[in-house]
Design a protein around this motif. Structure first.
Motif, short mmCIF file in Angstrom:
data_model
loop_
_atom_site.label_atom_id
_atom_site.label_comp_id
_atom_site.label_asym_id
_atom_site.label_seq_id
_atom_site.Cartn_x
_atom_site.Cartn_y
_atom_site.Cartn_z
N ARG A 1 0.88 -1.17 0.00
CA ARG A 1 0.00 0.00 0.00
C ARG A 1 0.92 1.22 0.00
O ARG A 1 1.54 1.54 1.02
N ASP B 1 -1.37 -1.50 -4.28
CA ASP B 1 -2.40 -0.50 -4.01
C ASP B 1 -1.72 0.87 -4.00
O ASP B 1 -1.02 1.21 -3.04
N ARG C 1 -0.93 2.70 5.39
CA ARG C 1 -0.04 2.60 4.22
C ARG C 1 1.25 1.91 4.66
O ARG C 1 1.69 2.05 5.80
#
Length: 434
Positions: free
Chosen positions: A22, A54, A126
């Motif tokens: 992420r 992502d 993240r």
């Protein structure tokens, strides 16, 4: 240099496949804006997304290089869209393309504030926050967002500020030098990894901050979009260039660092050479002045064109006989992205000495180098290449072969490996080929 790791670890999840990451990119510039930074980050983000990661981008409302927010984004505080599986969040700023420092400072600070107020909504956890610098003010936003997202911080340095600005002789009034230096140090010391686009830049950072972990994520080029076969005689004719003419081209930002007044000076020196023609394609804060100077000198051998879509740039560059990469000063570690595109098109280069591109050109015989702002040397370099068709032919083949080292797919794979190593607490090393 091998970057330090926080502890030994394993790459990925231990299943034999790297787990999806992420990743959040924080940058003031992104398509539909044009320019080296926007193009480089777009190519990297979309390739990482295509590899299953992502990827999210927080960026400003598009306004570069005109300094006016693009139609469709005006009057908006926040906008979201998906571009090739990359989730893009845009936030408001006070745009400016002024050559003066204060309007640029306002632009930086308004995006800093809006990225924090409106950009992080919905971001969630993240693994990595990637801060694109300059502008250095994004360090503040990136570190705060990284803390909220519980992420590792990667500070990517495309130009070493404030050193680059000082070398170029830019007026820092209104943007205190000591403030820039403190932001630079803060970013380096708080980041888990500092990346640069060239080894020289990375070495420079490591020499001043020896405890900072570093790696290289170079620029690159799309070898399909940029190739010699895209040379177009019809495009050359549209520029008023005949088949026997020698087209000297520049495509990119007309800005403070480029020193494009040198190109106009060389055009004036060569105005009586019937074969040499110049074309400057792009926009930026110095374009109006450049056009005025060329008109005042009545230079019939210079054509200015507005920016063109990236899909058309390959055809344009392949149609040059020589491509210019001018800089206003010696900027060690700087590798303008247009160098990779020009190499892929098999076009000889004339670049300013004192940058990474000059070393590449000199070491591999890919064109000529000239001193910063040296009008006479630039004119001589152009005439020299014009008079040596055999060397032009040799350079065309060598340039294309060199470009294969910088294929964007390979660059993305290297960046992916670097990010996975960072998250997995494994040592991070710079790709050996760069």
């Amino acid at each position: 240099m091998v970057a330090r790791a926080k502890s030994p670890g394993r790459l990925g999840t231990g299943t034999g496949r790297a787990r999806p990451l992420r990743i959040l990119f924080l940058t003031q510039n992104f398509p539909p804006e044009i320019g080296a930074k926007a193009a480089r980050l777009y190519e990297l983000t979309r390739r990482l997304a295509a590899r299953g990661h992502d990827v999210r981008v927080i960026t400003a409302m598009p306004n570069y290089p005109t300094g006016k927010v693009f139609p469709g984004f005006r009057g908006r505080i926040r906008a979201e869209e998906c571009i090739n599986d990359v989730h893009v969040v845009r936030t408001w700023l006070r745009p400016s393309n002024s050559a003066q420092p204060f309007p640029r400072l306002v632009s930086y600070l308004t995006f800093l504030a809006s990225s924090l107020l409106f950009g992080i909504r919905g971001t969630g956890r993240r693994d990595i926050v990637f801060i694109e610098s300059p502008p250095l003010f994004l360090v503040l936003a990136g570190l705060l967002i990284g803390g909220i997202a519980k992420a590792r911080i990667v500070m990517n340095v495309s130009d070493i500020w404030p050193e680059t600005a000082v070398r170029a002789g830019l007026e820092m009034k209104g943007i205190p030098l000591h403030l820039m230096e403190r932001l630079e140090r803060l970013g380096y010391e708080k980041a888990d990894l500092v990346t640069a686009t060239t080894r020289t830049a990375s070495d420079s950072i490591a020499s001043r901050f020896p405890k900072v972990p570093t790696a290289v994520i170079p620029g690159g080029t799309d070898l399909e979009l940029f190739r010699p076969e895209r040379r177009s005689e019809s495009l050359r004719q549209s520029l008023g260039v005949g088949e026997a003419d020698f087209l000297v081209g520049y495509c990119g930002l007309h800005g403070l660092f480029q020193g494009l007044e040198t190109v106009i000076g060389a055009a004036e020196k060569l105005r009586d050479n019937p074969r040499v023609r110049f074309v400057l394609v792009g926009d930026g804060p110095t374009k109006k002045t450049l056009v005025e100077v060329a008109m005042a000198a009545q230079l019939a051998n210079v054509v200015f064109k507005d920016p063109i879509p990236k899909e058309q740039v390959g055809e344009l560059v392949a149609s040059f006989d020589v491509a210019l990469v001018p800089l206003a000063a010696e900027l060690p570690g700087t590798m303008p992205s247009k160098v990779y595109e020009t190499l892929a098109c098999g076009v000889p280069l004339v670049v300013t000495e004192g940058c990474e591109a000059a070393r590449l050109v000199t070491d591999h015989g890919l064109g000529r180098t000239v001193g910063p702002l040296d009008v006479d040397a630039l004119g001589r370099a152009i005439v020299d290449l014009l008079g040596d068709p055999a060397e032009i032919k040799r350079i065309r083949g060598d340039a294309r072969r060199m470009a294969r080292r910088y294929d964007l797919d390979g660059v993305a794979r290297g960046a992916e490996a670097t990010f996975l190593a960072l998250v997995g607490d494994a040592p991070v090393g710079r790709p050996a080929t760069y």
